[in-house]
Design a protein around this motif. Sequence first.
Motif, short mmCIF file in Angstrom:
data_model
loop_
_atom_site.label_atom_id
_atom_site.label_comp_id
_atom_site.label_asym_id
_atom_site.label_seq_id
_atom_site.Cartn_x
_atom_site.Cartn_y
_atom_site.Cartn_z
N TRP A 229 -6.25 -6.11 -12.57
CA TRP A 229 -5.96 -4.69 -12.43
C TRP A 229 -6.13 -4.24 -10.97
CZ3 TRP A 229 -8.80 -0.53 -15.83
CH2 TRP A 229 -8.22 0.71 -15.64
N ALA A 230 -7.25 -4.64 -10.38
CA ALA A 230 -7.52 -4.28 -8.98
C ALA A 230 -6.52 -4.94 -8.04
CB ALA A 230 -8.94 -4.66 -8.60
N LYS A 231 -6.17 -6.19 -8.33
CA LYS A 231 -5.20 -6.89 -7.49
C LYS A 231 -3.83 -6.21 -7.57
CE LYS A 231 -7.46 -11.35 -7.86
NZ LYS A 231 -7.39 -12.70 -8.45
N LYS A 232 -3.47 -5.75 -8.76
CA LYS A 232 -2.20 -5.06 -8.93
C LYS A 232 -2.19 -3.74 -8.15
CE LYS A 232 -0.74 -5.16 -13.13
NZ LYS A 232 -0.54 -4.85 -14.55
N LEU A 233 -3.29 -2.99 -8.20
CA LEU A 233 -3.39 -1.74 -7.45
C LEU A 233 -3.32 -1.99 -5.94
CD1 LEU A 233 -6.15 0.21 -9.41
CD2 LEU A 233 -3.72 0.72 -9.33
N ALA A 234 -3.99 -3.05 -5.49
CA ALA A 234 -3.96 -3.38 -4.07
C ALA A 234 -2.55 -3.77 -3.63
CB ALA A 234 -4.94 -4.52 -3.77
N SER A 235 -1.86 -4.51 -4.48
CA SER A 235 -0.50 -4.92 -4.18
C SER A 235 0.42 -3.71 -4.08
CB SER A 235 -0.01 -5.88 -5.26
OG SER A 235 1.34 -6.17 -5.08
N LYS A 236 0.27 -2.76 -5.01
CA LYS A 236 1.09 -1.56 -4.99
C LYS A 236 0.85 -0.75 -3.72
CE LYS A 236 1.89 -0.58 -9.86
NZ LYS A 236 1.67 0.39 -10.94
N SER A 237 -0.40 -0.59 -3.35
CA SER A 237 -0.69 0.20 -2.15
C SER A 237 -0.20 -0.52 -0.89
CB SER A 237 -2.18 0.50 -2.04
OG SER A 237 -2.92 -0.69 -1.86
N LYS A 238 -0.28 -1.85 -0.89
CA LYS A 238 0.21 -2.61 0.25
C LYS A 238 1.72 -2.46 0.39
CE LYS A 238 -0.03 -7.26 2.20
NZ LYS A 238 -0.48 -8.64 1.98
N ARG A 239 2.44 -2.52 -0.74
CA ARG A 239 3.89 -2.35 -0.71
C ARG A 239 4.27 -0.94 -0.28
NH1 ARG A 239 7.24 -6.35 -3.89
NH2 ARG A 239 8.95 -4.96 -3.42
N ALA A 240 3.52 0.06 -0.73
CA ALA A 240 3.82 1.44 -0.38
C ALA A 240 3.64 1.69 1.11
CB ALA A 240 2.93 2.38 -1.19
N ALA A 241 2.77 0.92 1.74
CA ALA A 241 2.49 1.11 3.16
C ALA A 241 3.44 0.33 4.07
CB ALA A 241 1.05 0.71 3.47
N LEU A 242 4.38 -0.43 3.48
CA LEU A 242 5.28 -1.23 4.29
C LEU A 242 6.23 -0.35 5.10
CD1 LEU A 242 6.41 -4.14 1.94
CD2 LEU A 242 4.97 -4.30 3.96
N SER A 243 6.60 -0.86 6.25
CA SER A 243 7.60 -0.19 7.08
C SER A 243 8.99 -0.62 6.60
CB SER A 243 7.41 -0.56 8.54
OG SER A 243 7.65 -1.94 8.71
N ASP A 244 10.01 -0.10 7.22
CA ASP A 244 11.38 -0.46 6.86
C ASP A 244 11.62 -1.95 7.11
OD1 ASP A 244 14.02 0.13 6.02
OD2 ASP A 244 14.67 0.10 8.12
N PHE A 245 11.12 -2.44 8.22
CA PHE A 245 11.28 -3.86 8.53
C PHE A 245 10.50 -4.73 7.55
CE2 PHE A 245 10.30 -7.70 11.13
CZ PHE A 245 11.60 -8.20 11.17
N GLY A 246 9.33 -4.26 7.13
CA GLY A 246 8.54 -5.00 6.14
C GLY A 246 9.28 -5.11 4.81
N ARG A 247 9.90 -4.01 4.39
CA ARG A 247 10.69 -4.04 3.15
C ARG A 247 11.89 -4.98 3.29
NH1 ARG A 247 9.13 1.35 3.26
NH2 ARG A 247 11.01 2.01 4.37
N PHE A 248 12.48 -5.01 4.48
CA PHE A 248 13.60 -5.92 4.74
C PHE A 248 13.14 -7.37 4.60
CE2 PHE A 248 15.87 -8.58 7.83
CZ PHE A 248 17.16 -8.50 7.30
N LYS A 249 11.99 -7.70 5.18
CA LYS A 249 11.48 -9.07 5.10
C LYS A 249 11.20 -9.46 3.66
CE LYS A 249 8.12 -8.79 8.17
NZ LYS A 249 7.04 -9.17 9.08
N VAL A 250 10.67 -8.52 2.86
CA VAL A 250 10.43 -8.79 1.44
C VAL A 250 11.74 -9.07 0.72
CG1 VAL A 250 9.65 -7.76 -0.73
CG2 VAL A 250 8.27 -7.51 1.31
#
Length: 87
Positions: A46-67
Motif C-alpha cells: 500500500w505504501a509502495k503504491k502511494l509512493a509510486s503515485k506521488s513519484k509519477r505525479a511529480a514527473l516533468s514532461d520529459f520524465g513522462r516522455f521517458k516513461v
Amino acid sequence: ERQMIPYSRIHLTDFKVDLYRNAKTKDIKKAWKEGDILAKWEKSSWAKKLASKSKRAALSDFGRFKVMVARKKKSEILAKAVKKLEA
C-alpha cells in the motif's frame, strides 16, 4: 499533533500498537517506535503504491516522455517473446 479524525477517513491496517486507554502522546510515540510501525508501513505494498503515485505525479514532461518510451520498449520485447512462443 494529535487531533480528532472522522471514522470515514480512517483505514484499518494489520499494524498494531499496544496502548492503554487515554495514553499520553509521549507513550504513543514510544510504542510507535518500539513497534517499528513506520518501517513496517514502508515495506507494505500500500505504501509502495502511494509512493509510486506521488513519484509519477511529480514527473516533468520529459520524465513522462521517458516513461512512455520505456513502456513501448517493454511491450515490444514482450510482443516478440509471445510471437516466438507461438511459432
